[in-house]
Design an enzyme around this catalytic site. Sequence first.
Site, short mmCIF file in Angstrom:
data_model
loop_
_atom_site.label_atom_id
_atom_site.label_comp_id
_atom_site.label_asym_id
_atom_site.label_seq_id
_atom_site.Cartn_x
_atom_site.Cartn_y
_atom_site.Cartn_z
CB CYS A 80 -0.90 -0.01 1.23
SG CYS A 80 -1.74 1.55 1.55
CB CYS A 83 0.54 1.51 4.35
SG CYS A 83 -1.17 0.95 4.30
#
Length: 157
Positions: A80, A83
């Site tokens: 991600c 993230c």
Amino acid sequence: VANDCEKFSDLTAGFGVGHNGDKTKMNEIYRNKAKYEADIREREWDQYSGVPLELDDARFDKMVRNSTLPVLVEFYVTWCPYCNRFVPILGEIAKDFEKKVRVATIDKEKNESLAKEYDVKKFPSFFLMRDGKVVDSWTGAYKTKTPVIDRVKKHIK
């Protein structure tokens, strides 16, 4: 208690198998197991004070549900981009709230059962926990730490 057990002067995670030659002390430890486990947990959190602590399913109950301080938990996945961009911001948040709020991260792909328990479907997902209960949650990473700090401040004493 086995005769060949090592002596110990300080409690460690394996305190139940150690032997210090003092039967009274060992009986005290067994009678007050919860207190000693809490002391061990607090010392482990203190080692990571000011930095996010990576947790897994096995340590979640001990470290988050039984924490004496609120815990900000981030569920992330390695692929991600949001993230990954939030990692340094999460570090700043951990430093800002040192000794007031603990910060933990959990890799969703390595901890599926925990992610399922909290119904994690989007990344990153955040849960602010207090006394083992979720008091706030959201998905998505902010561009700065300010909105997260504002959310967390609402729930700390």
